[in-house]
Enzyme design. Structure first.
Site, PDB file in Angstrom:
ATOM      1  N   GLU A  31       0.826  -1.216   0.000  1.00 25.01           N
ATOM      2  CA  GLU A  31       0.000   0.000   0.000  1.00 25.01           C
ATOM      3  C   GLU A  31       0.859   1.264   0.000  1.00 25.01           C
ATOM      4  O   GLU A  31       0.521   2.254  -0.627  1.00 25.01           O
ATOM      5  CB  GLU A  31      -0.935   0.008   1.220  1.00 25.01           C
ATOM      6  CG  GLU A  31      -2.028  -1.040   1.160  1.00 25.01           C
ATOM      7  CD  GLU A  31      -2.993  -0.813   0.005  1.00 25.01           C
ATOM      8  OE1 GLU A  31      -2.559  -0.975  -1.168  1.00 25.01           O
ATOM      9  OE2 GLU A  31      -4.161  -0.497   0.260  1.00 25.01           O
TER      10      GLU A  31
ATOM     11  N   THR B  55      -5.092  10.038  -6.888  1.00 24.32           N
ATOM     12  CA  THR B  55      -4.937   9.919  -5.430  1.00 24.32           C
ATOM     13  C   THR B  55      -4.415  11.247  -4.866  1.00 24.32           C
ATOM     14  O   THR B  55      -4.836  11.688  -3.801  1.00 24.32           O
ATOM     15  CB  THR B  55      -3.961   8.768  -5.082  1.00 24.32           C
ATOM     16  OG1 THR B  55      -4.373   7.635  -5.826  1.00 24.32           O
ATOM     17  CG2 THR B  55      -3.986   8.441  -3.615  1.00 24.32           C
TER      18      THR B  55
HETATM   19  P1  ADP Z   1      -7.615   1.478  -5.420  1.00 25.92           P
HETATM   20  O1  ADP Z   1      -8.017   2.926  -5.355  1.00 25.92           O
HETATM   21  O2  ADP Z   1      -8.518   0.660  -6.273  1.00 25.92           O
HETATM   22  O3  ADP Z   1      -7.406   0.891  -4.058  1.00 25.92           O
HETATM   23  P2  ADP Z   1      -4.952   2.066  -5.484  1.00 25.92           P
HETATM   24  O4  ADP Z   1      -4.933   3.540  -5.764  1.00 25.92           O
HETATM   25  O5  ADP Z   1      -4.800   1.583  -4.087  1.00 25.92           O
HETATM   26  O6  ADP Z   1      -6.242   1.440  -6.130  1.00 25.92           O
HETATM   27  O7  ADP Z   1      -3.781   1.369  -6.278  1.00 25.92           O
HETATM   28  C1  ADP Z   1      -3.522   1.643  -7.585  1.00 25.92           C
HETATM   29  C2  ADP Z   1      -2.028   1.996  -7.768  1.00 25.92           C
HETATM   30  O8  ADP Z   1      -1.176   0.900  -7.398  1.00 25.92           O
HETATM   31  C3  ADP Z   1      -1.733   2.293  -9.207  1.00 25.92           C
HETATM   32  O9  ADP Z   1      -0.848   3.401  -9.243  1.00 25.92           O
HETATM   33  C4  ADP Z   1      -1.015   1.042  -9.717  1.00 25.92           C
HETATM   34  O10 ADP Z   1      -0.111   1.323 -10.752  1.00 25.92           O
HETATM   35  C5  ADP Z   1      -0.292   0.556  -8.469  1.00 25.92           C
HETATM   36  N1  ADP Z   1      -0.061  -0.927  -8.491  1.00 25.92           N
HETATM   37  C6  ADP Z   1       1.120  -1.555  -8.469  1.00 25.92           C
HETATM   38  N2  ADP Z   1       0.951  -2.898  -8.474  1.00 25.92           N
HETATM   39  C7  ADP Z   1      -0.377  -3.113  -8.509  1.00 25.92           C
HETATM   40  C8  ADP Z   1      -1.167  -4.295  -8.519  1.00 25.92           C
HETATM   41  N3  ADP Z   1      -0.642  -5.507  -8.523  1.00 25.92           N
HETATM   42  N4  ADP Z   1      -2.501  -4.143  -8.533  1.00 25.92           N
HETATM   43  C9  ADP Z   1      -3.055  -2.917  -8.542  1.00 25.92           C
HETATM   44  N5  ADP Z   1      -2.371  -1.762  -8.521  1.00 25.92           N
HETATM   45  C10 ADP Z   1      -1.025  -1.862  -8.505  1.00 25.92           C
END
Ligand code: ADP
Length: 307
Positions: free
Chosen positions: A128, A181
């Site tokens: 995260e 974000t």
């Molecule tokens: P969400 O809002 O759906 O929780 P996040 O903002 O937490 O999504 O995560 C997305 C970010 O994490 C993106 O910048 C993406 O490039 C990065 N990332 C890296 N590896 C992964 C992965 N295996 N799955 C999803 N996102 C990933």
């Protein structure tokens, strides 16, 4: 070579009043992953389908989370990770959390469970941190523990699994727009007034009490956010109308899922959740925007082995 295929669930974080501390686990939305222990030491992402995401170990949340686990484990182990993404990155329903939680859960399982669920939350938080710059646990905790979870404390980490009333059903709409974000964070104020804090912690206590006593009315009354939602909701098209439609059609509460743009509505029973989904769909049909709607019971186990 030991190998397992898992379901890595989507999650809804914050739940209105519990910014960065509350979350819950979905059952019908999630990624699939295949994790294999290999002869050759090191962590590799060997397949990534369904999304355009980095395959380099140090750039992928699954890779860095497993590296954190192996560093603590202390033995030279090889891990191959296949990721089949169904949750879109940046959707606000824990896309990155599913990958990091799923990967550490599976490796721990293959190593005959040397680590506790609480320790797994700590490793998944490293993922995260890579995704958002902030090692938050409100998505990875429900993905790993299932049900509703509370991060009582970050330092030291103290994650608690809460009771899940069986009739709760989640409806989530994911508008296919990008909310950066950085934008979602920049609209938040770093200071809250005492009055806001009193309002908010009253609701957190009310929500947790409502979950344990299965008092659906109390759960509904407590799903209120006076700190983050008024500021962040302006980034989400039709937020007010979606919320009004959900509440008019019987939802207990409605708010921003994680940092958005997804919006969640919690209902008692599948019938109501389906009516809420229809009402929200009607609102979004007027926008011309693409969107997905998911309806899911609460998943009380978290990551699970499939096939
Ligand atoms: P969400 O809002 O759906 O929780 P996040 O903002 O937490 O999504 O995560 C997305 C970010 O994490 C993106 O910048 C993406 O490039 C990065 N990332 C890296 N590896 C992964 C992965 N295996 N799955 C999803 N996102 C990933």
């Amino acid at each position: 070579m030991k190998s397992i295929k898992i379901f890595a669930p989507a999650t809804v974080a914050n739940l209105s009043c519990g910014f960065d501390v509350l979350g819950c686990c979905l059952d019908t939305v999630g990624d699939e992953m295949v994790i294999t222990l290999t002869q050759e030491p090191g962590v590799r992402i060997t397949k990534l389908e369904g999304a355009d995401l980095p395959m380099e170990t140090h750039k992928n949340v699954a890779g860095v989370a497993v590296e954190a686990l192996l560093e603590k484990y202390g033995k030279s182990i090889g891990v191959a990770i296949e990721i089949y993404k169904k949750i879109k990155a940046g959707s606000g329903i824990g896309s990155s959390a599913a990958s990091s939680a799923g990967a550490v859960w599976a490796v721990n399982h293959l190593l005959d469970k040397p680590f506790t669920p609480q320790e797994l939350v700590g490793f998944a938080m490293v993922g995260e941190k890579l995704a958002s710059g902030n090692a938050h646990a409100d998505n990875v905790a429900p993905a790993l523990l299932g049900g509703f979870t509370l991060v009582r404390s970050y330092t030291p980490l103290d994650v608690i699994k809460l009771h899940t009333p069986k009739d709760l059903v989640m409806t989530v709409i994911h508008p296919q727009i990008e909310v950066k974000t950085s934008d979602a964070r920049s609209v938040i104020k770093q200071k809250v007034t005492l009055q806001q804090a009193i309002h908010q912690w009253g609701n957190v206590g009310g929500l947790i009490s409502g979950l344990y006593t299965e008092d659906y009315e109390l759960i509904g009354r407590s799903l209120e956010d006076v700190i983050i939602e008024p500021l962040r909701s302006i980034l989400i098209p039709e937020f007010k109308n979606v919320k009004e439609a959900a509440m008019t059609h019987g939802a207990l509460g409605c708010g921003i899922s994680g940092s958005g743009p997804s919006i969640f509505a919690l209902s008692k029973g599948m019938d109501t959740a389906t009516k809420v989904a229809d009402a929200i769909r009607k609102v979004y049909n007027t926008t011309g925007l693409d969107f997905d709607i998911h309806t899911s019971i609460i998943n009380n186990y978290g990551v699970k082995i499939i096939d």
